[in-house]
Design a protein around this motif. Structure first.
Motif, short mmCIF file in Angstrom:
data_model
loop_
_atom_site.label_atom_id
_atom_site.label_comp_id
_atom_site.label_asym_id
_atom_site.label_seq_id
_atom_site.Cartn_x
_atom_site.Cartn_y
_atom_site.Cartn_z
N VAL A 39 2.20 -9.31 -25.88
CA VAL A 39 3.71 -8.80 -25.59
C VAL A 39 3.44 -7.78 -24.34
O VAL A 39 3.97 -7.63 -23.22
N LEU A 40 1.89 -7.13 -25.01
CA LEU A 40 2.21 -6.06 -23.94
C LEU A 40 1.73 -6.19 -22.93
O LEU A 40 1.52 -5.23 -21.67
N LEU A 41 1.30 -7.51 -23.00
CA LEU A 41 0.19 -7.46 -21.12
C LEU A 41 1.19 -8.32 -20.84
O LEU A 41 1.21 -8.70 -19.28
N VAL A 42 1.85 -10.02 -21.49
CA VAL A 42 3.25 -11.10 -20.05
C VAL A 42 3.94 -9.76 -19.80
O VAL A 42 4.06 -10.62 -18.74
N ILE A 43 4.57 -9.41 -20.38
CA ILE A 43 5.28 -8.18 -19.75
C ILE A 43 5.33 -7.70 -18.19
O ILE A 43 5.62 -7.57 -17.53
N PRO A 44 4.04 -6.94 -17.98
CA PRO A 44 3.92 -6.79 -16.96
C PRO A 44 3.10 -6.94 -15.52
O PRO A 44 3.41 -6.95 -14.88
N PHE A 45 2.50 -7.92 -16.67
CA PHE A 45 2.20 -9.70 -15.87
C PHE A 45 3.48 -10.38 -15.05
O PHE A 45 3.20 -10.17 -13.98
N LEU A 46 4.86 -10.33 -16.36
CA LEU A 46 5.54 -10.86 -16.02
C LEU A 46 6.61 -10.04 -14.23
O LEU A 46 6.62 -10.62 -13.33
N LEU A 47 6.23 -8.74 -14.21
CA LEU A 47 7.07 -7.55 -13.32
C LEU A 47 6.19 -7.82 -11.88
O LEU A 47 6.44 -7.77 -10.79
N PHE A 48 4.49 -8.08 -12.60
CA PHE A 48 3.58 -8.47 -11.15
C PHE A 48 4.02 -9.56 -10.55
O PHE A 48 3.90 -9.27 -9.29
N LEU A 49 3.90 -10.61 -11.44
CA LEU A 49 3.86 -12.16 -10.69
C LEU A 49 5.26 -11.76 -9.78
O LEU A 49 5.28 -12.34 -8.49
N ALA A 50 6.44 -11.44 -9.90
CA ALA A 50 7.59 -11.35 -9.30
C ALA A 50 7.41 -10.29 -8.29
O ALA A 50 7.99 -10.47 -7.37
N SER A 51 7.61 -9.62 -8.41
CA SER A 51 7.17 -8.10 -7.87
C SER A 51 6.24 -9.16 -5.66
O SER A 51 6.73 -8.85 -4.94
N THR A 52 4.76 -9.79 -6.25
CA THR A 52 4.21 -10.01 -5.50
C THR A 52 5.16 -11.06 -4.74
O THR A 52 4.40 -11.06 -3.76
N ILE A 53 5.74 -12.05 -5.56
CA ILE A 53 5.80 -13.80 -5.00
C ILE A 53 7.23 -13.39 -4.02
O ILE A 53 7.31 -13.59 -3.32
N SER A 54 7.99 -11.94 -4.25
CA SER A 54 8.96 -11.51 -3.96
C SER A 54 8.53 -11.06 -2.38
O SER A 54 8.98 -11.06 -1.67
N LEU A 55 7.57 -10.28 -2.40
CA LEU A 55 6.73 -10.14 -1.30
C LEU A 55 6.01 -10.24 -0.27
O LEU A 55 6.46 -10.29 0.97
N ILE A 56 5.43 -11.62 -1.14
CA ILE A 56 4.94 -11.75 -0.13
C ILE A 56 5.98 -13.35 0.04
O ILE A 56 5.85 -13.42 1.92
N ALA A 57 7.68 -13.58 -0.22
CA ALA A 57 8.71 -14.78 0.58
C ALA A 57 9.26 -13.77 1.39
O ALA A 57 9.54 -13.95 2.43
N SER A 58 9.24 -12.09 1.16
CA SER A 58 9.61 -11.32 2.39
C SER A 58 8.49 -11.38 3.85
O SER A 58 9.65 -11.38 4.72
N LEU A 59 7.74 -11.22 3.60
CA LEU A 59 6.80 -11.30 4.59
C LEU A 59 6.83 -12.24 5.26
O LEU A 59 6.85 -12.45 6.37
N CYS A 60 6.83 -13.14 4.85
CA CYS A 60 7.00 -14.72 5.17
C CYS A 60 7.86 -15.01 6.18
O CYS A 60 7.96 -15.53 7.06
N GLN A 61 8.97 -14.15 6.11
CA GLN A 61 10.47 -14.74 6.51
C GLN A 61 9.93 -14.09 7.26
O GLN A 61 11.39 -13.67 8.49
#
Length: 301
Positions: free
Chosen positions: A184-206
């Motif tokens: 739980v303590l590792l999955v929650i921050p990892f999911l936040l990291f995943l969502a933020s990084t993918i969002s940033l990649i999508a924004s830069l691609c756009q």
């Protein structure tokens, strides 16, 4: 069974990887700390960077001490060093997710009102978010200390005559709680990291697509910068995900806790950590500048 020569080889590789990570973390803290002393202020990104560098420095030292002490003294339980590693590992995950969130909010070009509100607020809240990450890790480690003390009491009780069925059940329950807590303590921050990084990649691609549609001569440098940023983000995503999966496998699969697999698996984990630390340093313009100056000085010497 892995031959002793191969075990020694993995131990040497692990030691070199650990030395590399310690030097990288020390450089991050030294460079950003010196700048903070000179100008008396620090950007939100640098706050997270210096915290992550210090945390990873402590994590690697605790890993080295625990692994070598446990290997050469197998009959002694160095639980207090293991607790330090668990604390710094949890904090590293939360700080990495915070760094990804800050980068996403600062760099991405989304225009949704909620995102614009976050962009205005989150950079001001970085000190509080750093404190929150530290508090989460401290609360988690309190539970770990209590769990370790109960576990040792159960082990001592199992040597007493009588029925050990209840003791075994409690021990199994503690083990399951350990796995659940860590995941739980590792999955929650990892999911936040995943969502933020993918969002940033999508924004830069756009944004990159928009620039290519209106490409003119003076945009070439911006296009190169965007391609470089996307490349760093892709590698950053791959290697931190690899680290998460390695830790995840270590927690849920006892195969890699066996003695003859131990050093090989530690070598894999910290090879990923070393590459991830290198990518972190290269993503910071200040640290990248220092590295270029040092390398150029060595070449000219």
């Amino acid at each position: 069974m892995i031959p002793i020569q191969l075990t020694v080889f993995f131990m040497v590789i692990y030691a070199l990887e650990s030395l590399t990570i310690i030097v990288q973390s020390s450089l991050i803290v030294a460079v950003l700390g010196r700048e903070w002393m000179q100008i008396k202020r620090m950007s939100p990104v640098d706050m997270v960077f210096i915290s992550l560098g210090f945390c990873r420095f402590c994590q690697q030292w605790s890993s080295v001490l625990y692994n070598f002490c446990s290997y050469f003294n197998p009959n002694t339980t160095f639980w207090y060093i293991g607790i330090i590693w668990e604390f710094t590992n949890t904090l590293t995950f939360w700080l990495t997710s915070l760094l990804a969130i800050v980068y996403c909010v600062k760099v991405s070009s989304f225009t949704h009102p909620v995102f614009l509100w976050l962009k205005w607020r989150i950079l001001r809240l970085v000190p509080q978010l750093l404190l929150g990450s530290l508090l989460i890790s401290c609360v988690a480690i309190i539970f770990s200390v209590i769990r370790s003390r109960i576990k040792f009491q159960l082990i001592s009780m199992m040597h007493l005559p009588g029925n050990n069925t209840v003791t075994e059940r409690i021990k199994m329950l503690l083990q399951n709680f350990l796995i659940f807590q860590q995941l739980v303590l590792l999955v929650i921050p990892f999911l936040l990291f995943l969502a933020s990084t993918i969002s940033l990649i999508a924004s830069l691609c756009q944004h990159l697509g928009q620039m290519q549609r209106h490409n003119i001569g003076h945009c070439n440098s911006s296009l190169k910068a965007h391609f470089s940023a996307l490349r760093y983000l892709a590698f950053f995503l791959i290697f931190f995900t690899s680290y998460f999966l390695a830790i995840f496998i270590t927690i849920i699969d006892n195969l890699f806790n066996r003695r003859h697999w131990f050093w090989a698996w530690e070598t894999v984990i910290y090879a990923v950590v070393s590459i991830h630390s290198t990518l972190l340093m290269m993503s910071s313009p200040k640290l990248k500048k220092v590295l270029k100056v040092r390398c150029w000085g060595l070449e000219t010497a």
